[in-house]
Design a protein around this motif. Structure first.
Motif, PDB file in Angstrom:
ATOM      1  N   ALA A  21       0.831  -1.203   0.000  1.00 30.90           N
ATOM      2  CA  ALA A  21       0.000   0.000   0.000  1.00 30.90           C
ATOM      3  C   ALA A  21       0.867   1.255   0.000  1.00 30.90           C
ATOM      4  O   ALA A  21       0.557   2.228  -0.707  1.00 30.90           O
ATOM      5  CB  ALA A  21      -0.930  -0.005   1.214  1.00 30.90           C
ATOM      6  N   MET A  22       1.947   1.238   0.775  1.00 33.08           N
ATOM      7  CA  MET A  22       2.833   2.404   0.793  1.00 33.08           C
ATOM      8  C   MET A  22       3.496   2.601  -0.569  1.00 33.08           C
ATOM      9  O   MET A  22       3.626   3.724  -1.050  1.00 33.08           O
ATOM     10  CB  MET A  22       3.903   2.237   1.881  1.00 33.08           C
ATOM     11  CG  MET A  22       3.371   2.411   3.281  1.00 33.08           C
ATOM     12  SD  MET A  22       4.609   2.128   4.538  1.00 33.08           S
ATOM     13  CE  MET A  22       5.790   3.391   4.151  1.00 33.08           C
TER      14      MET A  22
ATOM     15  N   LYS B 218       2.265   1.660  -3.454  1.00 31.57           N
ATOM     16  CA  LYS B 218       1.221   2.130  -4.365  1.00 31.57           C
ATOM     17  C   LYS B 218       0.925   3.607  -4.128  1.00 31.57           C
ATOM     18  O   LYS B 218       0.751   4.372  -5.078  1.00 31.57           O
ATOM     19  CB  LYS B 218      -0.043   1.284  -4.170  1.00 31.57           C
ATOM     20  CG  LYS B 218      -1.091   1.483  -5.240  1.00 31.57           C
ATOM     21  CD  LYS B 218      -2.150   0.409  -5.143  1.00 31.57           C
ATOM     22  CE  LYS B 218      -3.329   0.959  -4.391  1.00 31.57           C
ATOM     23  NZ  LYS B 218      -4.471   0.036  -4.361  1.00 31.57           N
ATOM     24  N   ASP B 219       0.900   4.024  -2.849  1.00 34.23           N
ATOM     25  CA  ASP B 219       0.672   5.429  -2.529  1.00 34.23           C
ATOM     26  C   ASP B 219       1.799   6.309  -3.053  1.00 34.23           C
ATOM     27  O   ASP B 219       1.560   7.409  -3.551  1.00 34.23           O
ATOM     28  CB  ASP B 219       0.529   5.633  -1.025  1.00 34.23           C
ATOM     29  CG  ASP B 219      -0.802   5.131  -0.494  1.00 34.23           C
ATOM     30  OD1 ASP B 219      -1.711   4.871  -1.309  1.00 34.23           O
ATOM     31  OD2 ASP B 219      -0.924   4.996   0.743  1.00 34.23           O
ATOM     32  N   ASP B 220       3.040   5.824  -2.942  1.00 35.81           N
ATOM     33  CA  ASP B 220       4.176   6.591  -3.444  1.00 35.81           C
ATOM     34  C   ASP B 220       4.115   6.737  -4.961  1.00 35.81           C
ATOM     35  O   ASP B 220       4.399   7.801  -5.505  1.00 35.81           O
ATOM     36  CB  ASP B 220       5.498   5.923  -3.045  1.00 35.81           C
ATOM     37  CG  ASP B 220       5.814   6.074  -1.574  1.00 35.81           C
ATOM     38  OD1 ASP B 220       5.181   6.925  -0.908  1.00 35.81           O
ATOM     39  OD2 ASP B 220       6.700   5.335  -1.086  1.00 35.81           O
TER      40      ASP B 220
ATOM     41  N   ALA C 183       1.370   6.618  -6.761  1.00 30.78           N
ATOM     42  CA  ALA C 183       0.239   7.488  -7.066  1.00 30.78           C
ATOM     43  C   ALA C 183       0.575   8.945  -6.758  1.00 30.78           C
ATOM     44  O   ALA C 183       0.129   9.846  -7.454  1.00 30.78           O
ATOM     45  CB  ALA C 183      -0.987   7.050  -6.275  1.00 30.78           C
ATOM     46  N   ALA C 184       1.364   9.190  -5.725  1.00 28.44           N
ATOM     47  CA  ALA C 184       1.720  10.554  -5.355  1.00 28.44           C
ATOM     48  C   ALA C 184       2.626  11.192  -6.400  1.00 28.44           C
ATOM     49  O   ALA C 184       2.612  12.406  -6.587  1.00 28.44           O
ATOM     50  CB  ALA C 184       2.409  10.573  -4.000  1.00 28.44           C
TER      51      ALA C 184
ATOM     52  N   GLN D 235      -9.491  13.759  -3.689  1.00 31.01           N
ATOM     53  CA  GLN D 235      -8.938  13.555  -2.362  1.00 31.01           C
ATOM     54  C   GLN D 235     -10.024  13.497  -1.283  1.00 31.01           C
ATOM     55  O   GLN D 235      -9.735  13.164  -0.151  1.00 31.01           O
ATOM     56  CB  GLN D 235      -7.953  14.682  -2.013  1.00 31.01           C
ATOM     57  CG  GLN D 235      -6.713  14.686  -2.880  1.00 31.01           C
ATOM     58  CD  GLN D 235      -5.778  13.554  -2.536  1.00 31.01           C
ATOM     59  OE1 GLN D 235      -5.771  13.070  -1.421  1.00 31.01           O
ATOM     60  NE2 GLN D 235      -4.991  13.110  -3.487  1.00 31.01           N
TER      61      GLN D 235
ATOM     62  N   LYS E 120     -10.671   7.080   3.071  1.00 32.51           N
ATOM     63  CA  LYS E 120      -9.814   5.918   2.872  1.00 32.51           C
ATOM     64  C   LYS E 120     -10.117   4.904   3.961  1.00 32.51           C
ATOM     65  O   LYS E 120     -10.593   5.241   5.028  1.00 32.51           O
ATOM     66  CB  LYS E 120      -8.352   6.322   2.936  1.00 32.51           C
ATOM     67  CG  LYS E 120      -7.946   7.217   1.782  1.00 32.51           C
ATOM     68  CD  LYS E 120      -6.482   7.463   1.798  1.00 32.51           C
ATOM     69  CE  LYS E 120      -6.091   8.313   0.620  1.00 32.51           C
ATOM     70  NZ  LYS E 120      -4.662   8.545   0.565  1.00 32.51           N
TER      71      LYS E 120
ATOM     72  N   GLU F  83      -7.784  11.803   7.378  1.00 32.55           N
ATOM     73  CA  GLU F  83      -6.456  12.347   7.196  1.00 32.55           C
ATOM     74  C   GLU F  83      -6.509  13.855   7.421  1.00 32.55           C
ATOM     75  O   GLU F  83      -7.510  14.509   7.118  1.00 32.55           O
ATOM     76  CB  GLU F  83      -5.942  12.040   5.797  1.00 32.55           C
ATOM     77  CG  GLU F  83      -5.741  10.559   5.571  1.00 32.55           C
ATOM     78  CD  GLU F  83      -5.207  10.269   4.193  1.00 32.55           C
ATOM     79  OE1 GLU F  83      -5.140  11.199   3.373  1.00 32.55           O
ATOM     80  OE2 GLU F  83      -4.862   9.118   3.956  1.00 32.55           O
TER      81      GLU F  83
END
Length: 91
Positions: free
Chosen positions: A44-45, A47-49, A51-52, A63, A67, A84
């Protein structure tokens, strides 16, 4: 450090005596569950990186969707929504 087979067997016997035969399967099960959680969080991290790197600005409507964090893949009983912090919120 090279361990001979007799030393490995001796270590396993000591572990068995310390923890008992009943606790070892539970410990192995919880270790496996922890490894699955760690693996899913690492994915997940990553994938988030990714996507970012190509994500739209933070103030876009994409946004706004909440989540959800899951404890393990496919585990819906322990999933919970996550809020968040907004970058526009003043402290």
């Amino acid at each position: 450090m090279n361990l001979r087979p007799t030393e490995i067997i001796l270590i396993l016997v000591v572990i068995l005596l310390l923890f008992g035969a009943k606790k070892l399967p539970d410990m192995a099960r919880s270790l496996g569950k922890s490894a699955r959680i760690l693996k899913s969080e690492a994915k997940a991290m990553k994938k988030d990186d990714e996507a970012a790197a190509g994500a739209p600005p933070a103030d876009s409507p994409a946004q706004d969707a909440p989540k959800t964090i899951q404890a393990a893949p496919g585990d819906v009983t322990s999933s919970r929504p996550v809020t968040e912090p907004n970058r526009t919120t003043q402290s």
